[in-house]
Design a protein around this motif. Structure first.
Motif, PDB file in Angstrom:
ATOM      1  N   ALA A 178       0.839  -1.211   0.000  1.00  0.00           N
ATOM      2  CA  ALA A 178       0.000   0.000   0.000  1.00  0.00           C
ATOM      3  C   ALA A 178       0.864   1.248   0.000  1.00  0.00           C
ATOM      4  CB  ALA A 178      -0.914  -0.018   1.213  1.00  0.00           C
ATOM      5  N   LYS A 179       2.169   1.089  -0.264  1.00  0.00           N
ATOM      6  CA  LYS A 179       3.056   2.249  -0.120  1.00  0.00           C
ATOM      7  C   LYS A 179       3.873   2.575  -1.372  1.00  0.00           C
ATOM      8  CE  LYS A 179       3.342   1.915   4.860  1.00  0.00           C
ATOM      9  NZ  LYS A 179       4.077   1.327   5.990  1.00  0.00           N
ATOM     10  N   PHE A 212       1.561   6.430   2.159  1.00  0.00           N
ATOM     11  CA  PHE A 212       0.481   5.441   2.160  1.00  0.00           C
ATOM     12  C   PHE A 212      -0.448   5.844   1.029  1.00  0.00           C
ATOM     13  CE2 PHE A 212      -1.299   1.900   4.280  1.00  0.00           C
ATOM     14  CZ  PHE A 212      -2.669   1.990   4.145  1.00  0.00           C
ATOM     15  N   CYS A 250      -3.320   4.120  -5.813  1.00  0.00           N
ATOM     16  CA  CYS A 250      -3.187   2.724  -6.314  1.00  0.00           C
ATOM     17  C   CYS A 250      -3.021   2.682  -7.832  1.00  0.00           C
ATOM     18  CB  CYS A 250      -4.396   1.890  -5.889  1.00  0.00           C
ATOM     19  SG  CYS A 250      -4.587   1.766  -4.118  1.00  0.00           S
ATOM     20  N   GLY A 275      -2.492  -4.524  -4.386  1.00  0.00           N
ATOM     21  CA  GLY A 275      -1.365  -3.753  -3.870  1.00  0.00           C
ATOM     22  C   GLY A 275      -0.248  -3.692  -4.904  1.00  0.00           C
ATOM     23  N   LEU A 302      -8.687   1.784  -2.920  1.00  0.00           N
ATOM     24  CA  LEU A 302      -8.091   0.924  -1.897  1.00  0.00           C
ATOM     25  C   LEU A 302      -7.572  -0.346  -2.561  1.00  0.00           C
ATOM     26  CD1 LEU A 302     -10.829   1.423   0.767  1.00  0.00           C
ATOM     27  CD2 LEU A 302      -8.419   1.620   1.275  1.00  0.00           C
ATOM     28  N   SER A 303      -6.599  -0.966  -1.906  1.00  0.00           N
ATOM     29  CA  SER A 303      -6.128  -2.272  -2.397  1.00  0.00           C
ATOM     30  C   SER A 303      -6.258  -3.283  -1.260  1.00  0.00           C
ATOM     31  CB  SER A 303      -4.646  -2.177  -2.786  1.00  0.00           C
ATOM     32  OG  SER A 303      -3.846  -2.337  -1.622  1.00  0.00           O
ATOM     33  N   SER A 335      -3.903  -4.624   0.001  1.00  0.00           N
ATOM     34  CA  SER A 335      -2.735  -4.462   0.883  1.00  0.00           C
ATOM     35  C   SER A 335      -3.011  -3.432   1.968  1.00  0.00           C
ATOM     36  CB  SER A 335      -1.525  -3.966   0.071  1.00  0.00           C
ATOM     37  OG  SER A 335      -1.133  -4.941  -0.838  1.00  0.00           O
ATOM     38  N   HIS A 336      -4.139  -2.730   1.875  1.00  0.00           N
ATOM     39  CA  HIS A 336      -4.479  -1.708   2.893  1.00  0.00           C
ATOM     40  C   HIS A 336      -5.041  -2.432   4.103  1.00  0.00           C
ATOM     41  CE1 HIS A 336      -4.122   0.880  -0.619  1.00  0.00           C
ATOM     42  NE2 HIS A 336      -4.226   1.957   0.130  1.00  0.00           N
TER      43      HIS A 336
END
Ligand code: KE4
Length: 425
Positions: A41-42, A52, A56, A64, A401-402, A404-405
């Motif tokens: 997420a980074k 952060f 995406c 992610g 959002l992914s 990985s969040h």
């Protein structure tokens, strides 16, 4: 070199220093950061900062950034070469996945971008119906297609005007631009021009002017009225496809378009688009039919490897319930922070996607979206960025959002956003 230096040097040889305008930070001010690496997420910048990421890469990174399975699939595919210019099995496997997962997709053709996908849908609709007019909706963005870079003309129902230099008036006037969610305007348009209309193209959940959601059965009405007049219904699911549900908005809303455009997630981060739909329409495409469409790198083996892996992971993991939960967590937290501070903020949301309108009132169409405060959005954007949280560098985009969040990081984000509202508003 740091971002400032890279940006200065890039501006000398790349228009605006970027390969896509929104990246230039023009709507929010300041210098765009240059990314060194992305993971989960980074984003990690050349300046040593970490962000952060709620962009995406504008949607493709459903799992992610730098997902190991996708990366390994691309590396493995690359060992056999990067492009053949001839059919390969991976193209069949991708077509199998898309036609199995997307309700309207009886057949599919791969492209290299969402723009190519929507452009091809429009040409195919015109070729299939023998009609020239099309309808789009204010605030919907479908890529940089001449016929779709059009804004409402003075007589909105009649002729569109170019929304970019270089688009001929004679072409733009064939596109009428209506207000999303406005059923009476739709009925009035079709009563006058229904018989000349090839297609209506719509982002079922417009996500290029924040996020707007269909009201009062708008999508069902679109389906009814297009059918009544023999016009095709095109869903531009480049963002919503595979994100808001496994089968996109057409599955979530139970509305079957004739054609749909896809992109982003199906490329797993590599350049891919696709368009799909009814067999009788798709068979109008060359080499079978009279509508020409082509692409040197369409169905590229590396992009197919990345996209196939992403779709296979969706089928295996069934991740949408988890993605919805993450979306609920962060949007409820942001809403609480704004409320505590007395800042007017609307946060329309769906699975994996939400909008941020700094407005007292709900936003159901583009005119209402334009009334939201760009000034407050900029304040929010800058406050978050300096604290390591990256939202879209424009008040008129949506937030992604992914998978990985994870909850812990989202809760940490919520703390930071709370501080932004306390300190910057
Ligand atoms: P591309 O040609 O950029 O792959 O896709 C065009 C497109 C088509 N349809 C929809 C609904 C889209 O959102 C897009 C592109 N989305 C933007 C973000 N809002 C891409 C970001 C950019 O332009 O840099």
């Amino acid at each position: 070199m740091n971002s400032e230096e890279l940006f200065e040097k890039s501006k000398a040889i790349i228009p605006g220093g970027v390969n896509s305008p929104v990246r230039a930070f023009k709507s929010v001010g300041g210098t765009p950061f240059f990314v060194r690496r992305a993971d989960g997420a980074k984003l990690y910048t050349v300046d040593g900062n970490t962000y952060f990421d709620f962009v995406c890469t504008w949607g493709p990174a459903l799992f992610g950034h730098n997902n190991p399975r996708i990366r390994e699939a691309v590396v493995k595919a690359a060992e056999s070469g990067t492009s053949f210019g001839a059919p390969c099995q991976a193209e069949y496997e991708m077509a199998r996945l898309i036609t199995d997962m997307v309700p309207c997709a009886q057949m599919v053709r791969m492209t290299n971008s969402g723009t190519e996908a929507t452009m091809s849908c429009v040409r195919l609709a015109r070729g299939f119906t023998g009609r020239d007019r099309i309808v789009k909706f204010a605030g919907c963005y479908h890529g940089h297609v001449d016929s779709l870079l059009v804004k409402a003309g003075s007589g909105a129902l009649t002729f569109g005007n170019p929304d970019s230099a270089g688009v001929p008036q004679d072409l733009a006037k064939l596109t009428s631009v209506l207000e999303y969610n406005d059923i009476p305007a739709l009925e009035e348009y079709f009563s006058k021009f229904g018989g000349e209309t090839a297609a209506v193209i719509v982002e079922p959940y417009p996500a290029n002017a924040g996020l707007m959601l269909p009201q009062n059965g708008f999508l069902k009405e679109l389906r009814r009225i297009t059918k009544e007049y023999g016009a095709l219904l095109i869903f531009d699911e480049v963002i919503t496809g595979f994100r808001i549900a496994e089968g996109g908005a057409q599955q979530k809303e139970g509305v079957m378009p004739d054609l749909c455009a896809l992109g982003k997630i199906i490329g797993g981060g590599l350049p891919v688009g696709a368009f799909a739909g009814r067999r009788d329409i798709m068979e109008f495409l060359a080499p079978l039919g009279p509508v020409y469409q082509a692409g040197t790198l369409s169905g590229n083996p590396l992009a197919m490897a990345a996209g196939k892996t992403a779709l296979e992971m969706i089928l295996e993991d069934k991740p949408h319930a988890r993605l919805q939960k993450s979306t609920d967590l962060i949007t409820e937290a942001i809403s609480a922070c704004a409320k505590e501070r007395g800042v007017a903020l609307q946060i329309p949301k769906t699975c994996g996607l939400f909008g941020l309108y700094f407005s007292e009132d709900r936003v159901d169409n583009f005119s209402q979206a334009m009334k939201s405060s760009a000034k407050n959005y900029k304040k929010f954007f800058k406050g978050c960025l300096k604290r390591g949280v990256y939202f879209a560098p424009s008040p008129y985009e949506s937030c992604f959002l992914s998978l990985s969040h994870d909850d812990a990081e989202l809760e940490n984000c919520a703390e930071i956003i709370g501080e932004v509202f306390r300190k910057e508003f």
